[in-house]
Enzyme design. Structure first.
Site: not given
Ligand SMILES: Cc1ncc(COP(=O)(O)O)c(C=O)c1O
Length: 390
Positions: A132, A217, A246
């Site tokens: 994700f 990420d 986050k």
């Molecule tokens: C690993 C990871 N990358 C990116 C995102 C996307 O972040 P945002 O919801 O702030 O766009 C998330 C959100 O859960 C995530 O867990």
């Protein structure tokens, strides 16, 4: 949430989230209250975001002091909170060549990484199945979950998804034509999936051999959650790009794309930007979060609390595995009953998330105490006794 509020939600909001079952009004630490005064212990932490819990005195003071001085300046101007935070993040990477781009969310941080990778002159990307990386069109193209992608096709081309944790699949997919490989150190949304040890090290080697940017990420694993700053350190690697969001702002919207080494100098003026990214209030919140993590030694404490959670949850009936690192914990339950377990826990006054039908995800604030963990374990035990024995 009572019927009147449900009705209000349905008549005001788009249906993309579904109707929430709880309406929250205030919080303190990991305690949070709904409109009827019912108290919950928040073991999800705003999805791995409220690192210091709700209403943390230091964060509140930093935010309110900054609001009185300078709230927003746009990206035309420099300001002290932004410079201080960038310096701190660079220090946390341990690589003084690192340079920071601030944005507002995880998806935006990954979008920035994608754009950066185009400057290699290559367009191919490799990501993990089930990963994700966000919901905007670029980030969604990276996200390896067909159910989230399919309604929005065509997405950005040339993204190949490989099984997570499989080094041979990486070797086959990542070639000299690959611009970037993006990996989560632990796949959070997928259900707290931990790769075999050494996976990121192998990924680093493959990227070195092929001239591919390695993007980590750390949006969910980052900011100390797993017991180190970004979640990749245990594999002894240095990525080319780190994306975070986050927990960075501790509850205020803030993300960053940190580029290291050669990648640090790839953007030139005019190539990328965002109005709110790194605004002074979010930056002072982040500085308060980081300072508190350091002062309280939360990196070490998160490991201890995570181990306690694993120890007390593992023996409970219906639990087949407890996985994760530090305070990012996935509880695998039997018979695909995660949603039922999560709902009953909510009734008992504990907020958690069913990442999918099999896994309950916990990502509590770092201020969670041992006694709150024990209360949670007792409730988890009661719920599982009812469901699996009752
Ligand atoms: C690993 C990871 N990358 C990116 C995102 C996307 O972040 P945002 O919801 O702030 O766009 C998330 C959100 O859960 C995530 O867990």
């Amino acid at each position: 949430m009572d019927t009147r509020m449900k009705h209000q939600w349905d008549s005001l909001m788009q249906a993309n989230y579904g109707t929430p079952s709880v309406h929250l009004v205030r919080g303190k630490g990991i305690e949070i209250w709904d409109e009827n005064g019912k108290k919950y212990l928040d073991f999800l932490g705003g999805i791995a975001t409220n690192l210091l819990g709700h209403n943390h005195a230091k964060a509140v003071k930093a935010i309110s002091d900054q609001a009185k001085v300078l709230a927003h300046v746009s990206n035309f101007y420099s300001h002290e909170p932004g410079l201080n935070l960038a310096a701190k993040l660079i220090e946390m990477t341990g690589d003084e060549t690192a340079r920071v781009f601030f944005c507002n969310s995880g998806a935006e941080a990954n979008e920035a990484a994608m754009k950066l990778s185009r400057l290699t002159g290559k367009t191919r990307i490799v990501a993990a199945q089930n990963s994700f990386h966000g919901r905007t069109m670029g980030a969604l193209s990276l996200t390896g979950q067909p159910a989230k992608r399919n309604p929005f096709k065509p997405l950005i081309k040339n993204v190949k998804h490989v099984p997570f944790g499989d080094v041979n699949a990486l070797k086959r997919a990542v070639t000299k034509k690959t611009a970037m490989l993006i990996l989560e150190p632990i796949m959070g949304e997928a259900g707290v999936v931990v790769p075999p040890s050494g996976y990121l090290k192998k990924a680093r080697e493959i990227c070195n051999e092929t001239g591919t940017l390695l993007v980590i990420d750390a949006v969910q694993t980052g900011m100390g959650r797993t017991g180190n700053w970004f979640g990749y350190e245990k594999d002894g690697i240095t990525p080319d790009v780190i994306t975070i969001a986050k927990g960075l702002g501790g509850g205020l919207p803030l993300g960053a794309m940190i580029a290291l080494g050669k990648a640090a100098g790839m953007f030139t003026p005019g190539m990328h930007g965002t109005t709110f990214g790194g605004n002074p209030i979010s930056c002072v919140a982040a500085l308060a979060v980081i300072e508190t993590i350091e002062n309280k030694d939360y990196l070490a404490l998160n490991r201890v609390k995570g181990a306690l959670l694993k120890n007390v949850i593992s023996p409970i009936i219906g639990v087949s595995e407890v996985r994760g690192e530090g305070l990012l914990v996935g509880i695998v339950v039997k018979d695909a009953k995660a949603k039922e377990v999560a709902q009953r826990l909510q009734d008992y006054g504990f907020l958690v998330n069913a990442a999918n039908e099999n896994v309950i995800r916990l990502a509590p604030a770092y201020v969670v105490s041992e006694s709150q963990i024990m209360k949670f374990a007792a409730a988890f035990n009661d719920v599982c006794e009812e469901i699996y024995r009752g």
